[in-house]
Structure formats: C-alpha cells, structure tokens
Design a protein around this motif. Sequence first.
Motif, PDB file in Angstrom:
ATOM      1  N   VAL A  95       0.874  -1.177   0.000  1.00  0.00           N
ATOM      2  CA  VAL A  95       0.000   0.000   0.000  1.00  0.00           C
ATOM      3  C   VAL A  95       0.913   1.230   0.000  1.00  0.00           C
ATOM      4  CG1 VAL A  95      -1.789   1.279   1.231  1.00  0.00           C
ATOM      5  CG2 VAL A  95      -1.764  -1.231   1.320  1.00  0.00           C
ATOM      6  N   ILE A  96       0.659   2.165  -0.900  1.00  0.00           N
ATOM      7  CA  ILE A  96       1.513   3.353  -1.014  1.00  0.00           C
ATOM      8  C   ILE A  96       0.664   4.607  -0.805  1.00  0.00           C
ATOM      9  CG2 ILE A  96       3.164   4.618  -2.420  1.00  0.00           C
ATOM     10  CD1 ILE A  96       4.098   1.786  -1.862  1.00  0.00           C
ATOM     11  N   VAL A  97       1.047   5.426   0.179  1.00  0.00           N
ATOM     12  CA  VAL A  97       0.389   6.711   0.403  1.00  0.00           C
ATOM     13  C   VAL A  97       1.236   7.792  -0.253  1.00  0.00           C
ATOM     14  CG1 VAL A  97      -0.497   8.330   2.108  1.00  0.00           C
ATOM     15  CG2 VAL A  97      -0.534   5.873   2.596  1.00  0.00           C
ATOM     16  N   MET A  98       0.621   8.564  -1.138  1.00  0.00           N
ATOM     17  CA  MET A  98       1.339   9.587  -1.893  1.00  0.00           C
ATOM     18  C   MET A  98       0.662  10.943  -1.705  1.00  0.00           C
ATOM     19  SD  MET A  98       1.802   7.384  -5.456  1.00  0.00           S
ATOM     20  CE  MET A  98       3.427   7.960  -5.949  1.00  0.00           C
ATOM     21  N   PRO A  99       1.453  12.021  -1.634  1.00  0.00           N
ATOM     22  CA  PRO A  99       0.850  13.364  -1.569  1.00  0.00           C
ATOM     23  C   PRO A  99       0.012  13.645  -2.810  1.00  0.00           C
ATOM     24  CG  PRO A  99       3.192  13.431  -1.040  1.00  0.00           C
ATOM     25  CD  PRO A  99       2.918  12.072  -1.588  1.00  0.00           C
ATOM     26  N   ARG A 100      -0.974  14.503  -2.668  1.00  0.00           N
ATOM     27  CA  ARG A 100      -1.876  14.780  -3.792  1.00  0.00           C
ATOM     28  C   ARG A 100      -1.157  15.437  -4.966  1.00  0.00           C
ATOM     29  NH1 ARG A 100      -5.965  15.869   0.422  1.00  0.00           N
ATOM     30  NH2 ARG A 100      -5.146  17.973   0.625  1.00  0.00           N
ATOM     31  N   PHE A 101      -0.033  16.143  -4.706  1.00  0.00           N
ATOM     32  CA  PHE A 101       0.661  16.855  -5.789  1.00  0.00           C
ATOM     33  C   PHE A 101       1.574  15.952  -6.614  1.00  0.00           C
ATOM     34  CE2 PHE A 101       3.693  17.147  -2.247  1.00  0.00           C
ATOM     35  CZ  PHE A 101       4.864  16.750  -2.863  1.00  0.00           C
ATOM     36  N   THR A 102       1.687  14.674  -6.263  1.00  0.00           N
ATOM     37  CA  THR A 102       2.615  13.767  -6.934  1.00  0.00           C
ATOM     38  C   THR A 102       2.345  13.723  -8.437  1.00  0.00           C
ATOM     39  OG1 THR A 102       2.694  12.389  -4.943  1.00  0.00           O
ATOM     40  CG2 THR A 102       3.515  11.410  -6.979  1.00  0.00           C
ATOM     41  N   PRO A 103       3.388  13.877  -9.287  1.00  0.00           N
ATOM     42  CA  PRO A 103       3.186  13.825 -10.735  1.00  0.00           C
ATOM     43  C   PRO A 103       2.470  12.550 -11.166  1.00  0.00           C
ATOM     44  CG  PRO A 103       5.401  14.563 -10.233  1.00  0.00           C
ATOM     45  CD  PRO A 103       4.789  14.153  -8.928  1.00  0.00           C
ATOM     46  N   GLY A 104       1.557  12.705 -12.116  1.00  0.00           N
ATOM     47  CA  GLY A 104       0.754  11.579 -12.576  1.00  0.00           C
ATOM     48  C   GLY A 104       1.577  10.419 -13.092  1.00  0.00           C
ATOM     49  N   VAL A 105       2.720  10.715 -13.730  1.00  0.00           N
ATOM     50  CA  VAL A 105       3.557   9.644 -14.270  1.00  0.00           C
ATOM     51  C   VAL A 105       4.056   8.725 -13.156  1.00  0.00           C
ATOM     52  CG1 VAL A 105       5.697  11.015 -14.211  1.00  0.00           C
ATOM     53  CG2 VAL A 105       5.483   9.132 -15.835  1.00  0.00           C
ATOM     54  N   LYS A 106       4.338   9.291 -11.973  1.00  0.00           N
ATOM     55  CA  LYS A 106       4.816   8.477 -10.858  1.00  0.00           C
ATOM     56  C   LYS A 106       3.674   7.671 -10.227  1.00  0.00           C
ATOM     57  CE  LYS A 106       8.819  11.337  -9.666  1.00  0.00           C
ATOM     58  NZ  LYS A 106       9.569  12.011  -8.598  1.00  0.00           N
ATOM     59  N   VAL A 107       2.491   8.277 -10.152  1.00  0.00           N
ATOM     60  CA  VAL A 107       1.335   7.565  -9.595  1.00  0.00           C
ATOM     61  C   VAL A 107       0.998   6.350 -10.458  1.00  0.00           C
ATOM     62  CG1 VAL A 107      -1.128   7.732  -9.040  1.00  0.00           C
ATOM     63  CG2 VAL A 107       0.394   9.657  -8.536  1.00  0.00           C
ATOM     64  N   GLU A 108       0.908   6.569 -11.772  1.00  0.00           N
ATOM     65  CA  GLU A 108       0.515   5.480 -12.662  1.00  0.00           C
ATOM     66  C   GLU A 108       1.583   4.396 -12.732  1.00  0.00           C
ATOM     67  OE1 GLU A 108      -2.503   5.058 -13.773  1.00  0.00           O
ATOM     68  OE2 GLU A 108      -2.903   6.895 -12.649  1.00  0.00           O
ATOM     69  N   ARG A 109       2.833   4.810 -12.712  1.00  0.00           N
ATOM     70  CA  ARG A 109       3.916   3.831 -12.746  1.00  0.00           C
ATOM     71  C   ARG A 109       3.887   2.957 -11.492  1.00  0.00           C
ATOM     72  NH1 ARG A 109       7.383   0.947 -15.951  1.00  0.00           N
ATOM     73  NH2 ARG A 109       9.539   1.001 -15.222  1.00  0.00           N
ATOM     74  N   GLY A 114       1.249  -3.059  -9.233  1.00  0.00           N
ATOM     75  CA  GLY A 114       0.294  -3.785  -8.411  1.00  0.00           C
ATOM     76  C   GLY A 114       0.048  -3.199  -7.041  1.00  0.00           C
ATOM     77  N   ALA A 115       0.598  -2.023  -6.754  1.00  0.00           N
ATOM     78  CA  ALA A 115       0.407  -1.415  -5.434  1.00  0.00           C
ATOM     79  C   ALA A 115      -0.973  -0.775  -5.319  1.00  0.00           C
ATOM     80  CB  ALA A 115       1.481  -0.365  -5.175  1.00  0.00           C
ATOM     81  N   GLU A 116      -1.480  -0.716  -4.084  1.00  0.00           N
ATOM     82  CA  GLU A 116      -2.720   0.002  -3.794  1.00  0.00           C
ATOM     83  C   GLU A 116      -2.345   1.451  -3.470  1.00  0.00           C
ATOM     84  OE1 GLU A 116      -4.781  -2.152  -0.663  1.00  0.00           O
ATOM     85  OE2 GLU A 116      -3.831  -4.004  -1.374  1.00  0.00           O
ATOM     86  N   ILE A 117      -2.849   2.396  -4.247  1.00  0.00           N
ATOM     87  CA  ILE A 117      -2.460   3.802  -4.113  1.00  0.00           C
ATOM     88  C   ILE A 117      -3.477   4.564  -3.274  1.00  0.00           C
ATOM     89  CG2 ILE A 117      -1.853   5.919  -5.331  1.00  0.00           C
ATOM     90  CD1 ILE A 117       0.016   3.574  -5.916  1.00  0.00           C
ATOM     91  N   VAL A 118      -2.988   5.324  -2.301  1.00  0.00           N
ATOM     92  CA  VAL A 118      -3.820   6.216  -1.501  1.00  0.00           C
ATOM     93  C   VAL A 118      -3.228   7.620  -1.633  1.00  0.00           C
ATOM     94  CG1 VAL A 118      -4.668   6.796   0.799  1.00  0.00           C
ATOM     95  CG2 VAL A 118      -4.381   4.393   0.151  1.00  0.00           C
ATOM     96  N   LEU A 119      -3.980   8.548  -2.233  1.00  0.00           N
ATOM     97  CA  LEU A 119      -3.526   9.936  -2.352  1.00  0.00           C
ATOM     98  C   LEU A 119      -4.051  10.708  -1.151  1.00  0.00           C
ATOM     99  CD1 LEU A 119      -4.143  10.615  -6.161  1.00  0.00           C
ATOM    100  CD2 LEU A 119      -1.981  10.092  -5.028  1.00  0.00           C
ATOM    101  N   HIS A 120      -3.134  11.221  -0.328  1.00  0.00           N
ATOM    102  CA  HIS A 120      -3.546  11.894   0.903  1.00  0.00           C
ATOM    103  C   HIS A 120      -2.519  12.951   1.297  1.00  0.00           C
ATOM    104  CE1 HIS A 120      -5.598  12.144   4.855  1.00  0.00           C
ATOM    105  NE2 HIS A 120      -4.394  12.482   5.282  1.00  0.00           N
ATOM    106  N   GLY A 121      -2.997  14.158   1.611  1.00  0.00           N
ATOM    107  CA  GLY A 121      -2.123  15.215   2.119  1.00  0.00           C
ATOM    108  C   GLY A 121      -1.440  16.008   1.025  1.00  0.00           C
ATOM    109  N   ASP A 122      -0.954  17.190   1.412  1.00  0.00           N
ATOM    110  CA  ASP A 122      -0.238  18.053   0.475  1.00  0.00           C
ATOM    111  C   ASP A 122       1.269  18.009   0.681  1.00  0.00           C
ATOM    112  OD1 ASP A 122      -2.579  18.976  -0.752  1.00  0.00           O
ATOM    113  OD2 ASP A 122      -2.887  20.475   0.816  1.00  0.00           O
ATOM    114  N   THR A 123       1.708  17.351   1.736  1.00  0.00           N
ATOM    115  CA  THR A 123       3.144  17.243   2.027  1.00  0.00           C
ATOM    116  C   THR A 123       3.484  15.803   2.385  1.00  0.00           C
ATOM    117  OG1 THR A 123       2.920  17.648   4.401  1.00  0.00           O
ATOM    118  CG2 THR A 123       3.132  19.590   2.976  1.00  0.00           C
ATOM    119  N   LEU A 124       4.787  15.499   2.353  1.00  0.00           N
ATOM    120  CA  LEU A 124       5.238  14.157   2.735  1.00  0.00           C
ATOM    121  C   LEU A 124       4.937  13.879   4.207  1.00  0.00           C
ATOM    122  CD1 LEU A 124       8.655  13.967   0.864  1.00  0.00           C
ATOM    123  CD2 LEU A 124       6.678  12.528   0.453  1.00  0.00           C
ATOM    124  N   ASP A 125       5.014  14.910   5.046  1.00  0.00           N
ATOM    125  CA  ASP A 125       4.729  14.718   6.465  1.00  0.00           C
ATOM    126  C   ASP A 125       3.273  14.306   6.687  1.00  0.00           C
ATOM    127  OD1 ASP A 125       7.299  15.248   7.206  1.00  0.00           O
ATOM    128  OD2 ASP A 125       6.954  17.350   7.727  1.00  0.00           O
TER     129      ASP A 125
END
Length: 399
Positions: A95-109, A114-125
């Motif tokens: 399961v990978i939690v990524m900031p909402r600003f993460t570039p789309g190319v990295k999210v899709e890659r 096969g990872a489960e993606i969770v977009l949450h927060g505006d910063t890494l913290d």
Amino acid sequence: MIELADIRAAAERLQGQVLDTPCVESRTLSQIAGAQVFLKFENLQFTASFKERGACNKLVQLGDEEKRRGVIAMSAGNHAQGVAYHAQRLGMRAVIVMPRFTPGVKVERTRSFGAEIVLHGDTLDESRSHAQQLAAAQQLTFVHPYDDEAIAAGQGTVGIEMLQAVPDLDTLVVAVGGGGLIAGIAVAAKAIKPGIEVIGVQTLRFPNMFNAFKHASLPQGGSTIAEGIAVGTPGRITQAIIERHVDDMLLVDEGDIEQAIVMLLEIEKTLVEGAGAAGLAALLKHPERFKGRKVGLVLGGGNIDPLLLAAIIERGMVRAGRLARIRVSARDVPGSLARITAIVSEAGANIDEVHHQRAFTMLAAQNVEIELVIQTRGRDHIQGVIDALHAGGFAAQEQ
C-alpha cells in the motif's frame, strides 16, 4: 549507526536484484565545470531511481509473518515505485500513500506494479502520518523512505559501486531530501577512502537538512521541480550520520536545477528529474568549490512528468538565448509584416509565433507593435536579427 559491513551485506543481497549502474566520465561537463566529472546513472534502474536499492534491502530482510501481512510506504514517487516493484517480485501486498501533488507519471507507474495507491495530504509529512495510521490499523510493516538503517544501507551500495568504478574520486556530490542516500554513501565512502569529501545538496525551497547541518533557520515550503527531495523533516537516523560523515551542504535554486536537467538531456542524452539533477546544479553554481577535483555525481532518478519536462526545455531554450521574444514597431500598412518576416528569415532565424498589438500600445494610431517569438542559435544571433531589423528601417528590441 550503520557501518561499512552493513552496506557490504546489503550489496550481497542486492546482487542480481538491482542494476550495478555505469559510473563514467562526462568529458563535456568536465570542460564546462572545470573539474573531472563522473556520473553515476541511477536513472537507469528498472524503476528509474536509486530508491529501489533501499526498498529491496528492507523487504528481503522481513520475517515470514511480516511478508504475509504486507507493507506500506509514503512517498512522492521513487520510493513508492521501489517498494511496489520489489513487493510485487516477492509476492507481497504493498500500500503506497502519496501526496496529492505527486506527478501523474509516478502515480501510474507505481500502480502498474500492483500497489494500492492512496492519495492523501499536500506534504510528505501529512502522507507519512496517514500511512502510519493505516499501518497500525491493517498490521502492515511501515517502510520509511529514508529514516531506516536498512534503507540507508541499501542506498549506500551506490557509494561502494562508485569507488569500485573510479577509485581515485576525491569528492562525491549527493542530493539530500530525508538523507537516506547521502547517509549510506557517506558511511561507505569514508570507510573505504577516509580522505574523500562528501557534499550534500538541497533545494533552497526545502533546506531542512541544510538548516540542521549549518545551524541555520532558512524558511522552507512551496512548490519545487525537485519534489523528490522536498522533505519537510530530516531523518533522525540520517541526520546523526550526516553530522558525523558529511563535509558540507550546498543550496541550489529552481533555475539551477532546470539548467542542469536541460544540460544532461542535451549533452549526455539522459533524462533526469529535478532531484536527480541537483548535484550537477551545485557543480555549475559553485564551480570554484570543485575546480580541479575528481567529482562523482549521482543522477538519482529519471521520473519526470512530460509536461513539466516540456516547460523546462522551453525555459532552458530561453535561458540559452535559443528562443527569444522580439518587439518590432512598424507602420500598420500592407506589406510591413512581410518585410519583417523576410528580414528575420534572411538573418537565419525561424519564427515560432507572431502577435499584433494595436490597442494596448503607446505608439501612434497608424502604427502597430509586432511581437515575434523566434528560434536562434544563441545570444549573438539574437543581436544579429535585431541589427538586421534596424538596418531594414524598423525599431526592434528584445523583450
């Protein structure tokens, strides 16, 4: 504190699982920088980043029960891909939690592994806090992107490989976000070659480790093209290692990084993201610091959004004088534009765009202001086009 033995053990675990990337001299960059420059092409890893070294070293050491339950990570992209890819290889849930600003190319890659993606927060913290909550709720093993000895040891294998390839390197320049890469490299390099100098590089917009290292209090925050090192809080483990083993910390700004990306693309024909180009940016910004030295740079990653890359290339063309905007004043009569374009053509420049301005100008009503965006060979060529327009009877100047 990790030691060289930990990094050598990591190197053995990683054999056959990650690429021993090339570390070769760039003669052109060496001439430009006034130093002998060697590039470590970590952007050639399968996930296009050194991050999979630490991720793989961490995952293969997990116990059977931890592997069965799965792992969770927070990342702006490269750590995410490293964890997702090697978890998939090892048959583990990720399961990978990524900031909402993460570039789309990295999210899709990352999702493609096969990872489960969770977009949450505006910063890494913010992403990290959410990931830790999910880890506790779902009994997942949290894989920190940098503040973990196994992660730092895995990243440190980059330093071993660089000194195996080029034993007489006397300076290593490494981009710093949370500090995992430079911590591992510094431990390895100082143990193998005690006299070597290890220098960290941060972006001016996120100088967290610079502040800790220099006892400074520079402000931080805002967007940066080096999102891979846009870390708000330095690692506790990595900071202790950096204070002991790293010699200096430098800062670069957005324009410096943009210039480095374009130079690597044009000179080395290699695609590097903002964080991966920070080392070269420091070399170009502080040439006196590295003059005459044998410098190893880590090209940390090559995952960059295509639209961002297009904008960087265009801005780089402007900075180099190969794309210019010229304002020409002319009589608003038939044939004027034809004469102007003919002069520009004869001067050897190509016209990208033409804009007429009649209303928003201080010129006399019977005149027109024409804005040209032209492709040129450089600064001297721009001046040559302007001189040709002046000779043709037109008032012209670069904007």
